[in-house]
Design a protein around this motif. Structure first.
Motif, PDB file in Angstrom:
ATOM      1  N   CYS A 241       0.512  -1.123  -0.072  1.00  0.00           N
ATOM      2  CA  CYS A 241      -0.050   0.123   0.005  1.00  0.00           C
ATOM      3  C   CYS A 241       0.805   1.368   0.197  1.00  0.00           C
ATOM      4  O   CYS A 241       0.815   2.186  -0.794  1.00  0.00           O
ATOM      5  N   ASP A 242       1.741   1.415   0.878  1.00  0.00           N
ATOM      6  CA  ASP A 242       2.783   2.580   1.033  1.00  0.00           C
ATOM      7  C   ASP A 242       3.618   2.856  -0.176  1.00  0.00           C
ATOM      8  O   ASP A 242       3.472   3.995  -0.758  1.00  0.00           O
ATOM      9  N   TYR A 243       4.068   1.602  -1.028  1.00  0.00           N
ATOM     10  CA  TYR A 243       4.985   1.961  -2.240  1.00  0.00           C
ATOM     11  C   TYR A 243       4.092   2.137  -3.385  1.00  0.00           C
ATOM     12  O   TYR A 243       4.814   2.620  -4.381  1.00  0.00           O
ATOM     13  N   SER A 244       2.884   1.662  -3.202  1.00  0.00           N
ATOM     14  CA  SER A 244       1.796   2.021  -4.508  1.00  0.00           C
ATOM     15  C   SER A 244       1.625   3.293  -4.586  1.00  0.00           C
ATOM     16  O   SER A 244       1.660   3.984  -5.861  1.00  0.00           O
ATOM     17  N   TYR A 245       1.483   3.911  -3.308  1.00  0.00           N
ATOM     18  CA  TYR A 245       1.006   5.424  -3.261  1.00  0.00           C
ATOM     19  C   TYR A 245       2.358   6.345  -3.567  1.00  0.00           C
ATOM     20  O   TYR A 245       2.403   7.248  -4.564  1.00  0.00           O
ATOM     21  N   ASP A 246       3.546   5.879  -3.047  1.00  0.00           N
ATOM     22  CA  ASP A 246       4.887   6.596  -3.393  1.00  0.00           C
ATOM     23  C   ASP A 246       5.150   6.462  -4.811  1.00  0.00           C
ATOM     24  O   ASP A 246       5.623   7.351  -5.262  1.00  0.00           O
ATOM     25  N   SER A 247       4.760   5.420  -5.424  1.00  0.00           N
ATOM     26  CA  SER A 247       5.096   5.147  -6.900  1.00  0.00           C
ATOM     27  C   SER A 247       4.295   6.194  -7.733  1.00  0.00           C
ATOM     28  O   SER A 247       4.858   6.680  -8.723  1.00  0.00           O
ATOM     29  N   ALA A 248       3.220   6.324  -7.267  1.00  0.00           N
ATOM     30  CA  ALA A 248       2.166   7.304  -8.010  1.00  0.00           C
ATOM     31  C   ALA A 248       2.388   8.528  -7.768  1.00  0.00           C
ATOM     32  O   ALA A 248       2.189   9.203  -8.721  1.00  0.00           O
ATOM     33  N   CYS A 249       2.814   8.964  -6.613  1.00  0.00           N
ATOM     34  CA  CYS A 249       2.820  10.308  -6.151  1.00  0.00           C
ATOM     35  C   CYS A 249       4.131  10.800  -5.713  1.00  0.00           C
ATOM     36  O   CYS A 249       4.250  12.128  -5.655  1.00  0.00           O
ATOM     37  N   GLU A 250       4.960   9.914  -5.260  1.00  0.00           N
ATOM     38  CA  GLU A 250       6.264  10.610  -4.557  1.00  0.00           C
ATOM     39  C   GLU A 250       7.529  10.352  -5.308  1.00  0.00           C
ATOM     40  O   GLU A 250       8.728  10.717  -4.999  1.00  0.00           O
ATOM     41  N   ASP A 251       7.486   9.581  -6.425  1.00  0.00           N
ATOM     42  CA  ASP A 251       8.631   9.301  -7.314  1.00  0.00           C
ATOM     43  C   ASP A 251       9.233  10.633  -8.086  1.00  0.00           C
ATOM     44  O   ASP A 251       8.279  11.088  -8.987  1.00  0.00           O
ATOM     45  N   ARG A 252      10.349  11.223  -7.663  1.00  0.00           N
ATOM     46  CA  ARG A 252      10.480  12.654  -8.006  1.00  0.00           C
ATOM     47  C   ARG A 252      11.118  12.368  -9.508  1.00  0.00           C
ATOM     48  O   ARG A 252      11.205  13.544 -10.109  1.00  0.00           O
ATOM     49  N   ARG A 253      11.181  11.276 -10.107  1.00  0.00           N
ATOM     50  CA  ARG A 253      11.428  11.356 -11.732  1.00  0.00           C
ATOM     51  C   ARG A 253      10.195  11.832 -12.376  1.00  0.00           C
ATOM     52  O   ARG A 253      10.358  12.122 -13.538  1.00  0.00           O
ATOM     53  N   PHE A 254       9.132  11.665 -11.821  1.00  0.00           N
ATOM     54  CA  PHE A 254       7.785  11.856 -12.633  1.00  0.00           C
ATOM     55  C   PHE A 254       6.778  12.661 -11.847  1.00  0.00           C
ATOM     56  O   PHE A 254       6.995  12.894 -10.723  1.00  0.00           O
ATOM     57  N   GLU A 255       5.751  13.352 -12.627  1.00  0.00           N
ATOM     58  CA  GLU A 255       4.793  14.018 -11.962  1.00  0.00           C
ATOM     59  C   GLU A 255       3.832  12.997 -11.441  1.00  0.00           C
ATOM     60  O   GLU A 255       3.808  11.795 -11.985  1.00  0.00           O
ATOM     61  N   PRO A 256       3.039  13.514 -10.484  1.00  0.00           N
ATOM     62  CA  PRO A 256       1.978  12.435  -9.832  1.00  0.00           C
ATOM     63  C   PRO A 256       1.405  12.029 -10.881  1.00  0.00           C
ATOM     64  O   PRO A 256       0.692  12.676 -11.984  1.00  0.00           O
ATOM     65  N   LEU A 257       0.765  10.685 -10.620  1.00  0.00           N
ATOM     66  CA  LEU A 257      -0.180   9.945 -11.680  1.00  0.00           C
ATOM     67  C   LEU A 257      -1.393  10.734 -11.634  1.00  0.00           C
ATOM     68  O   LEU A 257      -2.020  11.193 -10.306  1.00  0.00           O
ATOM     69  N   GLN A 258      -2.021  10.718 -12.934  1.00  0.00           N
ATOM     70  CA  GLN A 258      -3.207  11.275 -13.260  1.00  0.00           C
ATOM     71  C   GLN A 258      -4.436  10.261 -13.419  1.00  0.00           C
ATOM     72  O   GLN A 258      -3.988   9.074 -13.821  1.00  0.00           O
TER      73      GLN A 258
END
Length: 197
Positions: A79-96
């Motif tokens: 759960c934590d890393y699904s959210y982080d991959s969608a919203c917190e990976d600094r290489r990408f804009e947050p998932l839309q």
């Protein structure tokens, strides 16, 4: 990629994990908050395990965050890393929200890290099992990890080690005896919009 023998998540546990990922991603794109999910039924998901969650849009990397330490239960880490991959990976804009229809993901559940003696880069290259091993390198200043799925784009062990050193900030020709080496395997669970369970 071969299925590792160190973990055996039955189909029901895998379905629960995939459903959790989609629920977390749905909440993330709606209001940028982490879903507070209830604990799953499967006992195997309550065991502390390290994992990474990797997101893809049209088969291109869209986010990847995780941990190689097993401090939380598997379902909580997913759960934590699904959210982080969608919203917190600094290489990408947050998932839309509009991206969800083309999104797929991989949950990589890691085995325990196996330390390897540092007998030089050449010995490491010879020891690596192409297509099977993930690799963690670290010293006092740098740290970098590649999941076994990276073998899909890097075909030789020498390429794998060189690219990992580059990722960690080491020069390509750098090697020292104080670099710590760990290898591991990963049990991979795949999810896609047309395969929500």
């Amino acid at each position: 990629m071969p299925v590792s023998s160190y973990i055996n998540l039955n189909s029901a546990a895998q379905v629960e994990l995939k459903q959790l990922v989609w629920q977390v991603l749905g909440k993330a794109v709606e209001n940028r908050s982490l879903l507070q999910a209830a604990a799953p039924k499967s006992q195997a998901l309550l065991v502390p395990r390290a994992c990474f969650v990797t997101l893809y849009t049209d088969k291109k990397l869209r986010g990847c965050i995780g941990t190689y330490t097993a401090e939380k239960s598997l379902w909580q880490n997913v759960c934590d890393y699904s959210y982080d991959s969608a919203c917190e990976d600094r290489r990408f804009e947050p998932l839309q929200k509009w991206e969800l229809s083309n999104l797929s993901f991989e949950i990589s559940v890691l085995s325990e890290l196996q330390p390897l003696a540092n007998n030089g880069e050449r010995v490491l290259v010879d020891q690596l099992r192409v297509g099977i091993d993930g690799l963690l390198l670290k010293d006092s200043n740098h740290r970098a990890i590649f999941l076994p799925s990276v073998w899909d784009s890097l075909k030789t062990a020498a390429e794998f080690v060189n690219a990992l050193k580059q990722k960690g900030g080491w020069p390509r020709d750098y090697w020292r005896g104080d670099i710590q080496i760990f290898r591991f395997e990963a049990f991979v669970i795949e999810g896609a919009p047309n395969n929500l369970t």
